[in-house]
Write a protein that holds these residues in place. Structure first.
Motif, short mmCIF file in Angstrom:
data_model
loop_
_atom_site.label_atom_id
_atom_site.label_comp_id
_atom_site.label_asym_id
_atom_site.label_seq_id
_atom_site.Cartn_x
_atom_site.Cartn_y
_atom_site.Cartn_z
N SER A 51 0.84 -1.21 0.12
CA SER A 51 0.08 0.08 -0.11
C SER A 51 0.90 1.38 0.03
N LEU A 52 1.93 1.33 1.10
CA LEU A 52 2.69 2.37 0.99
C LEU A 52 3.51 2.67 -0.41
N ALA A 53 3.95 1.45 -0.84
CA ALA A 53 4.99 1.61 -1.96
C ALA A 53 4.06 1.98 -3.22
N PHE A 54 2.79 1.47 -3.49
CA PHE A 54 2.25 1.77 -4.78
C PHE A 54 1.65 2.95 -4.57
N ILE A 55 0.86 3.25 -3.56
CA ILE A 55 0.25 4.55 -3.29
C ILE A 55 1.15 5.85 -3.23
N GLY A 56 2.34 5.33 -2.75
CA GLY A 56 3.36 6.57 -2.67
C GLY A 56 3.98 6.66 -4.19
N THR A 57 4.18 5.70 -5.02
CA THR A 57 4.52 5.71 -6.40
C THR A 57 3.42 6.72 -7.05
N MET A 58 1.99 6.35 -7.03
CA MET A 58 0.98 7.07 -7.47
C MET A 58 1.18 8.68 -7.06
N LEU A 59 1.43 8.87 -6.02
CA LEU A 59 1.31 10.39 -5.30
C LEU A 59 2.64 11.00 -6.21
N LEU A 60 3.74 10.42 -6.43
CA LEU A 60 4.89 10.84 -6.85
C LEU A 60 4.70 11.10 -8.43
N THR A 61 3.84 10.51 -8.81
CA THR A 61 3.72 10.84 -10.27
C THR A 61 2.66 11.74 -10.59
N LYS A 62 1.82 12.08 -9.60
CA LYS A 62 0.85 13.38 -9.40
C LYS A 62 -0.13 12.85 -10.64
N PRO A 63 -1.22 12.07 -10.43
CA PRO A 63 -2.36 11.67 -11.30
C PRO A 63 -3.06 12.84 -11.67
N ASP A 64 -3.87 12.60 -12.54
CA ASP A 64 -4.95 13.53 -13.21
C ASP A 64 -6.14 13.09 -12.32
N LEU A 65 -6.57 13.83 -11.37
CA LEU A 65 -7.45 13.45 -10.36
C LEU A 65 -9.03 13.55 -11.17
N ALA A 66 -8.97 14.31 -11.85
CA ALA A 66 -10.32 14.53 -12.47
C ALA A 66 -10.57 13.54 -13.78
N ALA A 67 -9.31 13.10 -14.46
CA ALA A 67 -9.70 11.73 -15.19
C ALA A 67 -9.70 10.46 -14.47
N LEU A 68 -9.28 10.71 -13.24
CA LEU A 68 -9.36 9.29 -12.29
C LEU A 68 -10.73 9.04 -11.83
N PHE A 69 -11.24 10.18 -11.25
CA PHE A 69 -12.82 10.12 -10.83
C PHE A 69 -13.65 10.02 -12.20
N LYS A 70 -13.43 10.39 -13.13
CA LYS A 70 -14.26 10.10 -14.12
C LYS A 70 -14.12 8.60 -14.73
N GLY A 71 -13.06 8.09 -14.63
CA GLY A 71 -12.66 6.64 -15.13
C GLY A 71 -13.35 5.78 -14.08
N ALA A 72 -13.43 6.16 -12.92
CA ALA A 72 -14.01 5.29 -11.66
C ALA A 72 -15.85 5.35 -11.67
N PHE A 73 -15.97 6.58 -11.97
CA PHE A 73 -17.62 6.42 -11.91
C PHE A 73 -18.43 6.63 -13.42
N ILE A 74 -17.68 6.84 -14.51
CA ILE A 74 -18.51 6.73 -15.98
C ILE A 74 -17.77 5.66 -16.50
N PRO A 75 -18.43 4.42 -16.65
CA PRO A 75 -18.04 3.26 -17.07
C PRO A 75 -18.09 3.36 -18.72
N VAL A 76 -17.06 3.30 -19.31
CA VAL A 76 -16.69 3.21 -21.01
C VAL A 76 -15.74 2.11 -21.12
N ILE A 77 -15.99 1.62 -22.41
CA ILE A 77 -14.87 0.53 -22.80
C ILE A 77 -14.24 0.98 -24.22
N PRO A 78 -13.08 1.56 -24.18
CA PRO A 78 -12.54 2.10 -25.35
C PRO A 78 -12.11 1.01 -26.45
N PRO A 79 -12.26 1.27 -27.60
CA PRO A 79 -12.04 0.27 -28.50
C PRO A 79 -10.92 -0.61 -28.29
#
Length: 432
Positions: free
Chosen positions: A180-208
């Motif tokens: 948890s510490l390692a992978f979540i720490g890695t995610m925080l260091l890479t500065k995710p796009d939070l808007a895209a992350l929440f959109k991907g979590a709550f608006i289901p789409v299946i890209p081609p």
């Protein structure tokens, strides 16, 4: 169907108050499904589709919680593992023995093949962290044998050899927290796009072209051997002779509500890291080692070290849980006590660890055995889901059997398991 359960299946009053803990047997499940396979699948999902498939991980967490709650409840109420309950549930010989043989083939033989991947993944992370040491470099150059595979396989064997459930659980809790510490720490260091992350979590789409990746993300989380692991673990964590059933069920559900979503958060962190490093760039991700190497110029050494540490913890946790689940399944099916110190139990997990160490240290990939395991697991998952649903509706569970909502959710997960089964079988036969 069996019409009898042992006398000790009736609820008993607590003799000693159970120790409160947010993490318990469900942590074994998290440790089991967050392995190298999940790391690879989640990394490819993030690299190829960004955050678009995060919703599939949320669904897989939901499906896992539904099944694991049933498995844990069955273990607590009956005081037995899933393998033992399958023996009691299916009495017709024409159905019983093919089912039990399928369990042995899929879990014992299958985990022997997959164990090589678990140890190889852990060794890859260890090598990224410590491979620069002169002693390690001299060993690799002189022998050609993967030293990390030998050391990590030995460590897994030592943890299991002591034969104490509490020790195993604590080791796996530590590894899950480390992941948890390692992978979540890695995610925080890479500065995710939070808007895209929440959109991907709550608006289901299946890209081609993403349908197989969706199925793979769910399939790496909803796995049959975790049901054997959880049922047996819950029966040992909350013994019927010591803890009241209602008290144990409450503690189990709290455990599931913390540990399984934590595993989902780890998977989301891996998707996010790969998305930040590769999505929308010309370079294509081919393996986890490439992901670790690519993080340094983009986000610094700390991100690379965190990812490598997480990969090592993920591989080691699965290298412990896969042999343990196989030993639980085989002992239960043969009607043997779930005693971690019995010869059969130890021989089962030791055989699987030795197979994994040999495959990983020598760099062998047993294609035919993996193919066989894919077929067996593809058939087993919906069958185990169906058997679990039948068991949870047995009259002998009394007030602890499934209600209508639990059955409805169980049927939904069963339908998903049929989809996963079809995907596993299709991929396996495509290799012919």
């Amino acid at each position: 169907m069996s019409d009898t359960l042992p006398d000790n299946t009736l609820p008993r009053k607590t003799q000693q108050p159970p120790k409160r803990s947010l993490l318990g047997p469900a942590t074994l499940v998290t440790a089991a499904f967050i392995g190298p396979g999940t790391v690879i699948t989640a990394s490819l999902a993030g690299a190829n589709y960004g955050y678009a498939l995060v919703w599939a991980l949320l669904f897989s967490v939901f499906a896992t919680m539904v099944l694991q709650e049933m498995a844990a409840r069955l273990g607590i109420v009956t005081g037995r593992g899933l393998g033992e309950n399958l023996r009691e549930l299916v009495r017709q010989p024409l159905l019983r023995w093919p089912l039990l043989l399928l369990v042995v083939a899929a879990i014992v033989i299958g985990n022997s093949a997959y164990q090589g991947g678990n140890i190889s993944g852990a060794a890859l992370g260890a090598d990224a962290l410590f491979g620069h040491l002169p002693l390690i470099q001299r060993w690799h150059s002189s022998t050609g044998i993967n030293l990390w595979a030998l050391l990590l396989g030995t460590l897994a064997a030592v943890v299991l050899w002591f034969g104490q459930y509490k020790l195993i659980e604590r080791c796996l809790i530590a590894l899950v927290l480390l992941m948890s510490l390692a992978f979540i720490g890695t995610m925080l260091l890479t500065k995710p796009d939070l808007a895209a992350l929440f959109k991907g979590a709550f608006i289901p789409v299946i890209p081609p072209g993403a349908i197989l990746t969706v199925v793979a993300l769910i399939g790496t989380t909803v796995v049959p051997y975790s049901l054997f692991l959880h049922a047996a673990g819950a029966a040992q964590k909350w013994p019927k002779q010591q803890i009241d059933t209602d008290t144990a069920l409450k503690a189990s559900r709290q455990d599931i509500a913390v540990a399984i979503p934590l595993g989902g958060l780890i998977s989301i962190a891996i998707v996010s890291t790969a998305a930040a490093a590769f999505f929308g760039r010309e370079q294509q991700l081919e393996n986890v080692a490439q992901l670790a190497q690519s993080l340094t110029p983009l986000f610094g050494n700390a991100a690379t070290w965190c990812l490598a540490l997480g990969l090592m913890a993920a591989g080691l946790s699965s290298a412990i849980t896969a042999p343990l689940a196989a030993a639980y399944a085989l002992s239960g099916i043969l009607g043997k006590p779930l005693n971690l110190k019995l010869p059969l139990f130890r021989l089962t997990w030791l055989f699987i660890i030795v197979c994994g160490v040999l495959l990983a240290s020598l760099g062998i990939r047993p294609v035919s055995v993996i193919w066989f395991a894919q077929v067996a697991n593809g058939i087993l998952l919906p069958l185990i889901c169906l058997c679990l649903l039948l068991a949870m509706n047995h009259a002998l569970l009394g007030p602890y059997k499934n209600n209508h909502w639990q059955n409805a959710l169980g049927v939904l997960v069963l339908l998903v398991s049929l989809l996963l089964s079809g995907r596993s079988l299709a991929l396996a036969f495509a290799l012919l």
